[in-house]
Design a protein around this motif. Sequence first.
Motif, PDB file in Angstrom:
ATOM      1  N   VAL A 111       0.806  -1.152   0.051  1.00  0.00           N
ATOM      2  CA  VAL A 111      -0.004  -0.071  -0.003  1.00  0.00           C
ATOM      3  C   VAL A 111       0.895   1.301   0.121  1.00  0.00           C
ATOM      4  N   HIS A 112       1.935   1.294   0.889  1.00  0.00           N
ATOM      5  CA  HIS A 112       2.836   2.211   0.950  1.00  0.00           C
ATOM      6  C   HIS A 112       3.424   2.777  -0.512  1.00  0.00           C
ATOM      7  N   GLU A 113       3.878   1.579  -1.230  1.00  0.00           N
ATOM      8  CA  GLU A 113       4.410   1.756  -2.533  1.00  0.00           C
ATOM      9  C   GLU A 113       3.443   2.405  -3.683  1.00  0.00           C
ATOM     10  N   ILE A 114       2.431   1.621  -3.607  1.00  0.00           N
ATOM     11  CA  ILE A 114       1.164   2.242  -4.489  1.00  0.00           C
ATOM     12  C   ILE A 114       0.703   3.857  -4.179  1.00  0.00           C
ATOM     13  N   VAL A 115       0.743   4.206  -3.145  1.00  0.00           N
ATOM     14  CA  VAL A 115       0.517   5.800  -2.858  1.00  0.00           C
ATOM     15  C   VAL A 115       1.790   6.388  -3.396  1.00  0.00           C
ATOM     16  N   GLN A 116       2.920   5.826  -3.075  1.00  0.00           N
ATOM     17  CA  GLN A 116       4.180   6.607  -3.529  1.00  0.00           C
ATOM     18  C   GLN A 116       4.299   6.846  -5.061  1.00  0.00           C
ATOM     19  N   GLN A 117       3.832   5.808  -5.863  1.00  0.00           N
ATOM     20  CA  GLN A 117       3.686   6.094  -7.216  1.00  0.00           C
ATOM     21  C   GLN A 117       2.701   6.901  -7.516  1.00  0.00           C
ATOM     22  N   HIS A 118       1.413   6.963  -7.117  1.00  0.00           N
ATOM     23  CA  HIS A 118       0.506   7.805  -7.335  1.00  0.00           C
ATOM     24  C   HIS A 118       1.135   9.104  -6.772  1.00  0.00           C
ATOM     25  N   PHE A 119       1.703   9.451  -5.747  1.00  0.00           N
ATOM     26  CA  PHE A 119       2.420  10.660  -5.674  1.00  0.00           C
ATOM     27  C   PHE A 119       3.454  11.047  -6.646  1.00  0.00           C
ATOM     28  N   ASN A 120       4.362  10.295  -7.231  1.00  0.00           N
ATOM     29  CA  ASN A 120       5.243  10.502  -8.019  1.00  0.00           C
ATOM     30  C   ASN A 120       4.550  10.863  -9.312  1.00  0.00           C
ATOM     31  N   ARG A 121       3.181  10.170  -9.726  1.00  0.00           N
ATOM     32  CA  ARG A 121       3.045  10.702 -11.130  1.00  0.00           C
ATOM     33  C   ARG A 121       2.444  11.976 -11.092  1.00  0.00           C
ATOM     34  N   VAL A 122       2.050  12.358 -10.061  1.00  0.00           N
ATOM     35  CA  VAL A 122       1.392  13.808 -10.002  1.00  0.00           C
ATOM     36  C   VAL A 122       2.402  14.974  -9.806  1.00  0.00           C
ATOM     37  N   VAL A 123       3.508  14.425  -9.319  1.00  0.00           N
ATOM     38  CA  VAL A 123       4.829  15.250  -9.367  1.00  0.00           C
ATOM     39  C   VAL A 123       5.335  15.412 -10.660  1.00  0.00           C
ATOM     40  N   SER A 124       5.372  14.364 -11.376  1.00  0.00           N
ATOM     41  CA  SER A 124       5.851  14.323 -12.913  1.00  0.00           C
ATOM     42  C   SER A 124       5.033  15.093 -13.619  1.00  0.00           C
ATOM     43  N   TYR A 125       3.550  15.039 -13.482  1.00  0.00           N
ATOM     44  CA  TYR A 125       2.633  15.822 -14.384  1.00  0.00           C
ATOM     45  C   TYR A 125       2.822  17.102 -14.076  1.00  0.00           C
ATOM     46  N   LEU A 126       3.166  17.920 -12.704  1.00  0.00           N
ATOM     47  CA  LEU A 126       3.386  18.950 -12.546  1.00  0.00           C
ATOM     48  C   LEU A 126       4.581  19.684 -13.002  1.00  0.00           C
ATOM     49  N   ALA A 127       5.650  18.899 -13.171  1.00  0.00           N
ATOM     50  CA  ALA A 127       7.068  19.277 -13.638  1.00  0.00           C
ATOM     51  C   ALA A 127       6.895  19.253 -15.189  1.00  0.00           C
ATOM     52  N   GLU A 128       6.062  18.393 -15.830  1.00  0.00           N
ATOM     53  CA  GLU A 128       6.290  18.348 -17.240  1.00  0.00           C
ATOM     54  C   GLU A 128       5.608  19.658 -17.962  1.00  0.00           C
ATOM     55  N   ASP A 129       6.312  19.826 -19.305  1.00  0.00           N
ATOM     56  CA  ASP A 129       5.800  20.930 -19.971  1.00  0.00           C
ATOM     57  C   ASP A 129       4.426  20.692 -20.853  1.00  0.00           C
ATOM     58  N   TRP A 130       3.443  20.919 -20.573  1.00  0.00           N
ATOM     59  CA  TRP A 130       2.220  20.454 -21.157  1.00  0.00           C
ATOM     60  C   TRP A 130       1.588  21.814 -21.981  1.00  0.00           C
ATOM     61  N   ALA A 131       0.845  21.285 -23.479  1.00  0.00           N
ATOM     62  CA  ALA A 131       0.286  22.637 -23.948  1.00  0.00           C
ATOM     63  C   ALA A 131      -0.643  23.197 -23.213  1.00  0.00           C
ATOM     64  N   PRO A 132      -1.319  24.184 -23.330  1.00  0.00           N
ATOM     65  CA  PRO A 132      -2.396  24.840 -22.418  1.00  0.00           C
ATOM     66  C   PRO A 132      -3.699  24.112 -22.630  1.00  0.00           C
ATOM     67  N   GLU A 133      -3.993  23.323 -23.862  1.00  0.00           N
ATOM     68  CA  GLU A 133      -5.146  22.679 -23.845  1.00  0.00           C
ATOM     69  C   GLU A 133      -5.070  21.528 -22.956  1.00  0.00           C
TER      70      GLU A 133
END
Length: 203
Positions: free
Chosen positions: A98-120
């Motif tokens: 469960v700890h690793e699953i939650v950590q994976q979810h957190f890491n995906r959010v962090v990656s999304y925020l750090a990535e350069d996405w088009a405004p759409e």
Amino acid sequence: MDARSLRGVAHPLRMRILELLRLDGPDTATGLGRRLGENTGTVSWHLRHLAEHGFIEEETGRGTKRERWWRAVRVAHRLDTTEFRDDPDTRGALALYVHEIVQQHFNRVVSYLAEDWAPEWRDAGTLSQWHDLRLTPQQLAALNEELEQVVARHRAAAHSGSGEGTPEGTSESAPEGTREGIPEEQPIVVQLQAFPRKERDER
């Protein structure tokens, strides 16, 4: 997921390997080792364990005797934690999993925020929280079930043209459009956390 499968997958590196195969498709021990910064022999050992417990399988007709390709098994795995909470033999594996699953979810959010996405895409994504609900256990279960059905309906619609649905944890390539160079479709990760919280005087 039974107790044997839980113990077989509940290892940080093993779960990271499985995550990469689910998200990005088949790979070799060498490729996974390079991406994870791990020794190829170590990755191969964990791959064999994942295969033994039915989480991955060899991709036949690809690779060589020395370089095997592995893919995640196209099946959804559901874990009912109530089956293991009072079992001392699996409690540690459950906590790690469960700890690793939650950590994976957190890491995906962090990656999304750090990535350069088009405004759409940036405008279409959301990180949401609602904290003003008061529900009974039955109402909370109904809420989660209803939200899961919404995701399932959209997933089925997205893959209706392929003739089959896509099980949880698999990855398929999506067609890209040419409107201003922005893909018409992208692989989407849906993260929903809905759970009770302790009030101040209960802590």
